[in-house]
Motif scaffolding. Structure first.
Motif, short mmCIF file in Angstrom:
data_model
loop_
_atom_site.label_atom_id
_atom_site.label_comp_id
_atom_site.label_asym_id
_atom_site.label_seq_id
_atom_site.Cartn_x
_atom_site.Cartn_y
_atom_site.Cartn_z
N GLU A 1 -26.62 58.23 20.06
CA GLU A 1 -27.49 57.55 21.03
C GLU A 1 -26.84 56.27 21.56
OE1 GLU A 1 -31.20 56.91 19.04
OE2 GLU A 1 -31.81 59.00 19.19
N GLU B 1 -24.14 57.17 24.04
CA GLU B 1 -24.73 57.62 25.30
C GLU B 1 -25.23 56.43 26.13
OE1 GLU B 1 -28.46 60.38 26.63
OE2 GLU B 1 -27.38 60.97 24.83
N LYS B 2 -25.85 55.44 25.47
CA LYS B 2 -26.33 54.25 26.17
C LYS B 2 -25.17 53.44 26.74
CE LYS B 2 -30.66 53.57 23.68
NZ LYS B 2 -31.42 52.70 22.77
N LYS C 1 -22.27 54.64 27.71
CA LYS C 1 -21.76 55.37 28.88
C LYS C 1 -22.65 55.14 30.10
CE LYS C 1 -19.42 59.09 26.40
NZ LYS C 1 -19.44 60.52 26.07
N GLU C 2 -23.97 55.14 29.87
CA GLU C 2 -24.91 54.91 30.98
C GLU C 2 -24.73 53.49 31.55
OE1 GLU C 2 -28.87 55.70 29.64
OE2 GLU C 2 -28.45 57.82 29.25
N ALA C 3 -24.53 52.53 30.69
CA ALA C 3 -24.33 51.15 31.14
C ALA C 3 -23.05 51.02 31.96
CB ALA C 3 -24.30 50.21 29.95
N LYS D 1 -21.61 53.41 33.72
CA LYS D 1 -21.84 54.08 35.00
C LYS D 1 -22.64 53.19 35.93
CE LYS D 1 -21.67 58.86 33.39
NZ LYS D 1 -22.45 60.09 33.17
N ALA D 2 -23.66 52.53 35.39
CA ALA D 2 -24.49 51.64 36.21
C ALA D 2 -23.66 50.49 36.75
CB ALA D 2 -25.67 51.11 35.40
#
Length: 186
Positions: A27, A30-31, A33-35, A37-38
Protein backbone atom coordinates in the motif's frame (compact mmCIF):
# COMPACT_ATOMS: atom_id res chain seq x y z
CA UNK A 1 -27.80 -23.18 24.77
CA UNK A 2 -24.73 -24.16 22.80
CA UNK A 3 -22.83 -22.31 20.15
CA UNK A 4 -20.90 -24.16 17.62
CA UNK A 5 -18.31 -22.59 15.35
CA UNK A 6 -17.37 -24.32 12.16
CA UNK A 7 -14.35 -23.47 10.16
CA UNK A 8 -10.69 -23.96 9.76
CA UNK A 9 -8.59 -21.42 11.63
CA UNK A 10 -4.87 -20.98 11.47
CA UNK A 11 -3.62 -19.99 14.89
CA UNK A 12 -0.04 -19.26 13.90
CA UNK A 13 0.54 -15.53 14.57
CA UNK A 14 3.78 -15.26 12.65
CA UNK A 15 2.18 -15.93 9.26
CA UNK A 16 -0.56 -13.42 9.88
CA UNK A 17 1.92 -10.73 10.97
CA UNK A 18 4.01 -11.27 7.84
CA UNK A 19 0.97 -11.00 5.59
CA UNK A 20 -0.08 -7.71 7.27
CA UNK A 21 3.42 -6.26 6.86
CA UNK A 22 3.54 -7.23 3.19
CA UNK A 23 0.12 -5.73 2.59
CA UNK A 24 1.12 -2.44 4.29
CA UNK A 25 4.39 -2.26 2.32
CA UNK A 26 2.48 -2.77 -0.94
CA UNK A 27 0.00 0.00 0.00
CA UNK A 28 2.85 2.40 0.81
CA UNK A 29 4.56 1.71 -2.50
CA UNK A 30 1.30 2.27 -4.36
CA UNK A 31 0.72 5.61 -2.58
CA UNK A 32 4.27 6.73 -3.40
CA UNK A 33 3.73 5.93 -7.09
CA UNK A 34 0.46 7.89 -7.09
CA UNK A 35 2.17 10.88 -5.49
CA UNK A 36 4.95 10.81 -8.10
CA UNK A 37 2.40 10.68 -10.92
CA UNK A 38 0.47 13.60 -9.45
CA UNK A 39 3.66 15.66 -9.15
CA UNK A 40 4.66 14.87 -12.74
CA UNK A 41 1.20 15.87 -14.02
CA UNK A 42 1.35 19.08 -12.04
CA UNK A 43 4.76 20.08 -13.43
CA UNK A 44 4.23 18.70 -16.95
CA UNK A 45 2.38 21.77 -18.30
CA UNK A 46 4.59 24.32 -16.56
CA UNK A 47 7.94 25.70 -17.41
CA UNK A 48 10.25 26.40 -14.53
CA UNK A 49 8.95 29.16 -12.27
CA UNK A 50 10.31 32.64 -13.03
CA UNK A 51 12.75 33.88 -10.45
CA UNK A 52 14.13 37.29 -9.65
CA UNK A 53 17.66 37.76 -10.78
CA UNK A 54 20.08 40.65 -10.29
CA UNK A 55 21.43 42.02 -13.52
CA UNK A 56 23.90 44.86 -13.15
CA UNK A 57 23.37 47.97 -15.26
CA UNK A 58 26.67 47.31 -17.01
CA UNK A 59 25.55 43.87 -18.21
CA UNK A 60 22.03 44.95 -19.15
CA UNK A 61 23.25 47.92 -21.18
CA UNK A 62 20.44 50.10 -19.79
CA UNK A 63 20.92 53.33 -17.94
CA UNK A 64 19.68 53.17 -14.34
CA UNK A 65 16.38 54.95 -13.65
CA UNK A 66 17.73 56.91 -10.71
CA UNK A 67 20.43 56.57 -8.13
CA UNK A 68 20.72 57.73 -4.54
CA UNK A 69 24.13 58.44 -3.09
CA UNK A 70 25.59 60.05 0.01
CA UNK A 71 27.72 63.13 -0.40
CA UNK A 72 28.68 66.29 1.44
CA UNK A 73 27.05 69.69 1.19
CA UNK A 74 28.86 73.03 1.22
CA UNK A 75 29.20 72.88 5.03
CA UNK A 76 30.71 69.40 5.03
CA UNK A 77 27.54 67.76 6.38
CA UNK A 78 26.35 64.46 4.96
CA UNK A 79 23.49 64.75 2.45
CA UNK A 80 21.57 62.30 0.30
CA UNK A 81 21.69 63.11 -3.42
CA UNK A 82 19.56 61.69 -6.23
CA UNK A 83 20.66 61.32 -9.84
CA UNK A 84 17.47 62.08 -11.71
CA UNK A 85 17.59 60.53 -15.19
CA UNK A 86 15.06 63.07 -16.50
CA UNK A 87 16.97 66.11 -15.29
CA UNK A 88 20.35 64.57 -16.06
CA UNK A 89 22.03 65.86 -12.90
CA UNK A 90 22.17 65.22 -9.19
CA UNK A 91 19.59 66.83 -6.92
CA UNK A 92 19.76 67.16 -3.15
CA UNK A 93 16.89 65.57 -1.31
CA UNK A 94 15.89 68.89 0.20
CA UNK A 95 13.18 71.34 -0.91
CA UNK A 96 15.41 74.33 -0.21
CA UNK A 97 17.97 73.17 -2.78
CA UNK A 98 15.54 73.28 -5.72
CA UNK A 99 16.42 75.92 -8.27
CA UNK A 100 14.01 77.91 -10.36
CA UNK A 101 14.28 78.47 -14.11
CA UNK A 102 16.59 81.48 -13.70
CA UNK A 103 19.09 79.32 -11.77
CA UNK A 104 18.51 81.02 -8.42
CA UNK A 105 17.28 79.29 -5.32
CA UNK A 106 13.58 79.91 -4.66
CA UNK A 107 12.40 82.26 -1.94
CA UNK A 108 11.94 80.76 1.49
CA UNK A 109 8.50 79.18 1.80
CA UNK A 110 7.92 78.91 -1.94
CA UNK A 111 6.83 75.56 -3.36
CA UNK A 112 7.33 74.13 -6.87
CA UNK A 113 4.33 76.02 -8.35
CA UNK A 114 5.73 79.37 -7.29
CA UNK A 115 3.06 79.97 -4.66
CA UNK A 116 4.21 81.16 -1.26
CA UNK A 117 3.84 78.44 1.37
CA UNK A 118 1.26 78.82 4.11
CA UNK A 119 2.64 79.75 7.46
CA UNK A 120 0.92 78.11 10.44
CA UNK A 121 1.45 78.88 14.10
CA UNK A 122 0.57 76.38 16.81
CA UNK A 123 -0.23 77.82 20.22
CA UNK A 124 -0.38 75.63 23.35
CA UNK A 125 -0.79 78.46 25.87
CA UNK A 126 -4.38 77.52 26.70
CA UNK A 127 -3.45 73.90 27.40
CA UNK A 128 -0.41 74.96 29.42
CA UNK A 129 -2.60 77.25 31.59
CA UNK A 130 -5.06 74.40 32.15
CA UNK A 131 -2.25 72.06 33.24
CA UNK A 132 -0.78 74.75 35.51
CA UNK A 133 -4.17 75.20 37.22
CA UNK A 134 -4.43 71.43 37.77
CA UNK A 135 -0.96 71.34 39.34
CA UNK A 136 -1.85 74.23 41.65
CA UNK A 137 -5.10 72.49 42.65
CA UNK A 138 -3.13 69.33 43.39
CA UNK A 139 -0.75 71.27 45.67
CA UNK A 140 -3.67 72.91 47.49
CA UNK A 141 -5.35 69.54 48.06
CA UNK A 142 -2.12 68.04 49.40
CA UNK A 143 -1.75 70.97 51.81
CA UNK A 144 -5.38 70.63 52.94
CA UNK A 145 -4.86 66.91 53.60
CA UNK A 146 -1.82 67.69 55.75
CA UNK A 147 -3.64 70.40 57.70
CA UNK A 148 -6.80 68.31 58.29
CA UNK A 149 -5.04 65.74 60.42
CA UNK A 150 -7.91 65.07 62.87
CA UNK A 151 -10.96 64.69 60.60
CA UNK A 152 -10.88 61.28 58.85
CA UNK A 153 -14.03 61.93 56.79
CA UNK A 154 -12.63 65.19 55.41
CA UNK A 155 -9.26 63.53 54.66
CA UNK A 156 -10.96 60.73 52.65
CA UNK A 157 -12.98 63.30 50.70
CA UNK A 158 -9.86 65.37 49.96
CA UNK A 159 -7.90 62.26 48.93
CA UNK A 160 -10.70 61.32 46.54
CA UNK A 161 -10.56 64.81 44.97
CA UNK A 162 -6.76 64.57 44.84
CA UNK A 163 -6.96 61.23 43.02
CA UNK A 164 -9.34 62.76 40.46
CA UNK A 165 -7.03 65.73 39.89
CA UNK A 166 -3.98 63.45 39.54
CA UNK A 167 -5.85 61.27 37.04
CA UNK A 168 -6.89 64.31 34.98
CA UNK A 169 -3.36 65.69 35.17
CA UNK A 170 -1.83 62.41 33.96
CA UNK A 171 -4.18 62.45 30.96
CA UNK A 172 -3.50 66.05 30.04
CA UNK A 173 0.17 66.61 30.88
CA UNK A 174 1.65 65.03 27.73
CA UNK A 175 2.60 66.03 24.19
CA UNK A 176 -0.29 64.18 22.55
CA UNK A 177 -2.90 66.12 24.52
CA UNK A 178 -1.07 69.38 23.83
CA UNK A 179 -1.03 68.71 20.07
CA UNK A 180 -4.67 67.69 19.96
CA UNK A 181 -5.86 70.74 21.88
CA UNK A 182 -3.46 73.36 20.56
CA UNK A 183 -4.88 76.28 18.61
CA UNK A 184 -3.57 76.54 15.05
CA UNK A 185 -3.64 79.87 13.23
CA UNK A 186 -2.44 80.89 9.78
Amino acid sequence: MAIQIHGNYDHSGADYAERVKEKQAAERAEKAKEAEKAAEEKNAGKLSEPRDEYISSEKSGQKPTGLYWVGQDENGNRKIFFDDPKAGHANEQDDCSKKSEDGKAPKVGEDSQGKPAEKCVTNTDKVDREIKKLKEKKQQLEQQIQSASGDEKKIRELEKKLAQVENELSQKDNDTYRRQNASVSE
